[in-house]
Design an enzyme around this catalytic site. Structure first.
Site, mmCIF file in Angstrom:
data_model
loop_
_atom_site.group_PDB
_atom_site.id
_atom_site.type_symbol
_atom_site.label_atom_id
_atom_site.label_comp_id
_atom_site.label_asym_id
_atom_site.label_seq_id
_atom_site.Cartn_x
_atom_site.Cartn_y
_atom_site.Cartn_z
ATOM 1 C CG ASP A 217 12.668 10.606 0.406
ATOM 2 O OD1 ASP A 217 11.501 10.209 0.270
ATOM 3 O OD2 ASP A 217 13.583 9.907 0.913
ATOM 4 C CD GLU A 243 8.008 11.524 2.986
ATOM 5 O OE1 GLU A 243 7.306 10.506 3.057
ATOM 6 O OE2 GLU A 243 9.241 11.511 3.214
HETATM 7 C C1 AAO Z 1 13.492 -0.806 1.591
HETATM 8 C C2 AAO Z 1 12.893 -2.027 2.254
HETATM 9 C C3 AAO Z 1 13.324 -2.089 3.724
HETATM 10 C C4 AAO Z 1 14.847 -2.034 3.836
HETATM 11 C C5 AAO Z 1 15.347 -0.797 3.142
HETATM 12 C C6 AAO Z 1 16.860 -0.698 3.130
HETATM 13 O O1 AAO Z 1 11.487 -1.975 2.157
HETATM 14 O O2 AAO Z 1 12.844 -3.306 4.263
HETATM 15 O O3 AAO Z 1 15.225 -1.995 5.188
HETATM 16 O O4 AAO Z 1 14.910 -0.808 1.774
HETATM 17 O O5 AAO Z 1 17.387 -1.680 2.331
HETATM 18 C C7 AAO Z 1 11.035 3.643 0.242
HETATM 19 C C8 AAO Z 1 10.220 2.413 0.603
HETATM 20 C C9 AAO Z 1 10.918 1.554 1.631
HETATM 21 C C10 AAO Z 1 12.327 1.236 1.170
HETATM 22 C C11 AAO Z 1 13.045 2.573 1.020
HETATM 23 C C12 AAO Z 1 14.492 2.439 0.590
HETATM 24 O O6 AAO Z 1 8.959 2.837 1.111
HETATM 25 O O7 AAO Z 1 10.180 0.331 1.736
HETATM 26 O O8 AAO Z 1 12.960 0.419 2.135
HETATM 27 O O9 AAO Z 1 12.386 3.321 -0.017
HETATM 28 O O10 AAO Z 1 14.588 1.750 -0.593
HETATM 29 C C13 AAO Z 1 8.584 6.978 7.238
HETATM 30 C C14 AAO Z 1 9.336 8.248 6.851
HETATM 31 C C15 AAO Z 1 8.980 8.720 5.462
HETATM 32 C C16 AAO Z 1 9.102 7.578 4.443
HETATM 33 C C17 AAO Z 1 8.205 6.448 4.905
HETATM 34 C C18 AAO Z 1 8.280 5.236 3.980
HETATM 35 O O11 AAO Z 1 9.069 9.266 7.810
HETATM 36 O O12 AAO Z 1 9.875 9.749 5.118
HETATM 37 O O13 AAO Z 1 8.644 6.010 6.218
HETATM 38 N N1 AAO Z 1 8.762 8.051 3.096
HETATM 39 C C19 AAO Z 1 9.833 8.386 2.117
HETATM 40 C C20 AAO Z 1 9.487 7.908 0.722
HETATM 41 C C21 AAO Z 1 9.551 6.408 0.674
HETATM 42 C C22 AAO Z 1 10.985 5.962 0.884
HETATM 43 C C23 AAO Z 1 11.710 6.762 1.882
HETATM 44 C C24 AAO Z 1 11.171 7.879 2.471
HETATM 45 C C25 AAO Z 1 13.129 6.466 2.074
HETATM 46 O O14 AAO Z 1 8.262 8.437 0.333
HETATM 47 O O15 AAO Z 1 9.042 5.880 -0.533
HETATM 48 O O16 AAO Z 1 10.982 4.579 1.301
HETATM 49 O O17 AAO Z 1 13.828 7.210 1.081
HETATM 50 C C26 AAO Z 1 4.549 6.736 10.652
HETATM 51 C C27 AAO Z 1 5.495 7.915 10.746
HETATM 52 C C28 AAO Z 1 6.104 8.221 9.404
HETATM 53 C C29 AAO Z 1 6.751 6.970 8.812
HETATM 54 C C30 AAO Z 1 5.696 5.844 8.734
HETATM 55 C C31 AAO Z 1 6.270 4.550 8.165
HETATM 56 O O18 AAO Z 1 3.449 7.144 9.823
HETATM 57 O O19 AAO Z 1 4.779 9.041 11.217
HETATM 58 O O20 AAO Z 1 7.091 9.229 9.540
HETATM 59 O O21 AAO Z 1 7.211 7.282 7.499
HETATM 60 O O22 AAO Z 1 5.175 5.601 10.045
HETATM 61 O O23 AAO Z 1 7.167 4.025 9.019
HETATM 62 C C32 AAO Z 1 -0.689 6.633 10.139
HETATM 63 C C33 AAO Z 1 0.026 7.461 11.233
HETATM 64 C C34 AAO Z 1 1.389 7.899 10.756
HETATM 65 C C35 AAO Z 1 2.169 6.695 10.309
HETATM 66 C C36 AAO Z 1 1.427 6.007 9.181
HETATM 67 C C37 AAO Z 1 2.178 4.731 8.738
HETATM 68 O O24 AAO Z 1 -1.100 7.449 9.086
HETATM 69 O O25 AAO Z 1 -0.749 8.609 11.543
HETATM 70 O O26 AAO Z 1 2.100 8.510 11.825
HETATM 71 O O27 AAO Z 1 0.136 5.606 9.625
HETATM 72 O O28 AAO Z 1 1.681 4.243 7.581
#
Ligand code: AAO
Length: 494
Positions: A217, A243
């Protein structure tokens, strides 16, 4: 795939091939030599499904239908909150979560292994919690943002000092992405040898329970060299899937993580999804190295996952027939290793799976069948992995094996292609019935649509009338209703 994994897959493949060959023969269909069926390779992510329910699915559906592996939700102790994403905030590495106990996890691995399904665990090793207040984890471990008694103290974390609150603000900055906090999640300093060693011992513990490998992750948020050092300490055959979301123009690219395992190739769904939705399908670049994609043998490809189904762009269960169509096309492709996604219906992005009074996720049973995607209520499982169409396509994929994907053809809104000499698929994303003729080197004759009829190995009753597809004079002729997918293969002759 590493050496040991390949061997295991090959042995499993032979076993599956033997079963298919014998059943196909008794069903009176064209005989196939054992070597004619490729080993199963497709996986499925069973999102927020309890360990015991996953074990049931392995026995009822995944094993019989020919899935090679299942990706579970994170197995480590997490914060005690109702949202699904509590799983992604580790409190300790105890295997005790709302998805089940350590014993239940071990039992799941054993039961899945027994039916030829390997377990891949989601490893959250980049960070711990994102909570600012002190709390107690699901299994009772006390914690604070940077204090996890007996495990981590403040020195084990990055304190990047690059942004006002130490959170990542700019994905164009490698340093921020890899040393600041992803949405406030306390970021482990994975450059530290003591941190790496503790993470390795957690992963080794899961390996001792029989898992075959890990989804890493948030791998993008750890330097590739850090992840590589952790992976290097694990047995060579451990399967690794990082990932690393491909971001346009971002400095950190998935290719950095392919030297020590596979990566999820997010570009695949971004290409295919909009084509299916718009009803205008064209071939991808079919050259060996698809542009903007990692190499074929490093790519794990999918239509959606638990993050993208909560975004705006992905095709999801809500798209019904078009979603199944996209997944069928995914399974029909000759690029990458496909992973299907099976979760639950939701209208609130944060809503967790339904739970029991003790906080554990309620058992869920697909009963061997997919849900009617058009009539799901919040919390209902989609059970996509159990659909007849997917089962048929998994068999189709094994028959197609390593045969190359040939250039496709259009017929109005319809589109189709052949895996040379082995199998043909045709889809109609349009809103009206459509005929399409796909050139093929399959022998002339009458074939059965495995999307409609399911795997031939389960079918002693012959093909339903609506599923019969004729191949004559080097072409397969399909008549497809709106939103329909049909697929025939060498071993499904009527
Ligand atoms: C929760 C709350 C937050 C709070 C936090 C701490 O929602 O408000 O601050 O708790 O209390 C999951 C949930 C989160 C959650 C977190 C912890 O999704 O909502 O936060 O658990 O409980 C990035 C990372 C990627 C990550 C993704 C969500 O790079 O690794 O964000 N995925 C994994 C898991 C995911 C998990 C975590 C990681 C954490 O699969 O379920 O979070 O363990 C761009 C960047 C990406 C970035 C995204 C989102 O992507 O390139 O790297 O991902 O933005 O910020 C197009 C673009 C692409 C862009 C995308 C965005 O496709 O080409 O670049 O749009 O949608």
């Amino acid at each position: 795939m590493r050496g040991g994994e390949r061997l295991v897959a090959a042995v499993r493949g032979l076993a599956a091939a033997a079963v298919v060959a014998s059943v196909v023969l008794t069903a009176g269909c064209a005989p196939a030599a054992e070597g004619d069926l490729a080993a199963p390779d497709a996986g499925v992510q069973l999102f927020q499904l309890s360990w015991t329910s996953i074990a049931d699915e392995c026995e009822q559906t995944l094993g019989p239908h020919g899935f090679a592996w299942v990706l579970t939700s994170p197995p480590q102790e997490h914060i005690d909150r109702d949202e699904w994403w509590a799983s992604y905030q580790p409190v300790s590495y105890e295997i005790d979560t709302r998805l089940g106990t350590r014993d239940e996890f071990a039992e799941m691995v054993r039961r899945c292994d027994d039916v030829g399904v390997a377990v891949i665990a989601d490893a959250v090793i980049n960070h711990m919690t994102g909570q600012d207040a002190a709390g107690t984890g699901f299994a009772g471990s006390p914690y604070q943002h940077y204090e996890y008694p007996g495990l981590w103290g403040s020195d084990d974390f990055h304190h990047c000092g690059l942004t006002a609150n130490d959170d990542i603000a700019d994905y164009d900055s490698r340093e921020q992405v890899q040393t600041c906090e992803l949405v406030n999640l306390a970021d482990l300093d994975t450059s530290s040898t003591t941190v790496r060693a503790r993470i390795v011992s957690y992963l080794e513990d899961l390996l001792s329970l029989g898992v075959a490998g890990f989804r890493i992750d948030a791998a993008k948020h750890m330097a590739a060299s850090d992840v590589e050092a952790i992976v290097a300490a694990l047995p060579e055959e451990t399967r690794i899937m990082s990932e690393v979301i491909r971001g346009g123009g971002e400095p950190i690219q998935p290719e950095e993580y392919t030297g020590f395992g596979e990566v999820f190739e997010f570009t695949y769904a971004r290409d295919l999804g909009p084509q299916v939705r718009s009803g205008s399908l064209t071939d991808p670049d079919l050259s060996d190295e698809r542009p903007m994609h990692v190499a074929d043998d490093r790519a794990v490809v999918f239509i959606d996952n638990h993050d993208t189904e909560r975004g705006e762009a992905a095709l999801t269960y809500r798209d019904g027939d078009l979603y199944l169509m996209a997944n069928a096309l995914l399974l029909a492709d000759d690029y990458g290793t496909p992973v299907l996604y099976s979760g639950y219906a939701f209208s609130d992005r944060d809503a967790g799976a339904p739970t029991e009074a003790d906080g554990r996720v309620s058992p869920a049973d697909c009963g061997g069948e997919a849900s009617d995607l058009a009539s799901l209520s919040d919390g209902d499982r989609t059970c996509v992995h159990a659909s007849t169409a997917i089962a048929g396509m998994l068999e189709w994929r094994r028959v197609a094996g390593s045969a190359p994907r040939l250039p496709g053809v259009d017929g109005g809104d319809a589109y189709g292609f052949e895996r040379e000499g082995r199998a043909v698929i045709a889809v109609n994303p349009g809103s009206e019935e459509q005929g399409i003729t796909v050139p093929t080197s399959l022998p002339s004759g009458s074939y059965c649509d495995v999307v409609l009829a399911g795997p031939r190995m389960d079918d002693d009753a012959g093909c339903p009338e609506a599923g019969i597809v004729t191949v004559a004079d080097g072409a397969a002729s399909f008549t497809l209703g709106a939103g329909r997918t049909a697929a025939i293969h060498l071993l499904a002759r009527d």
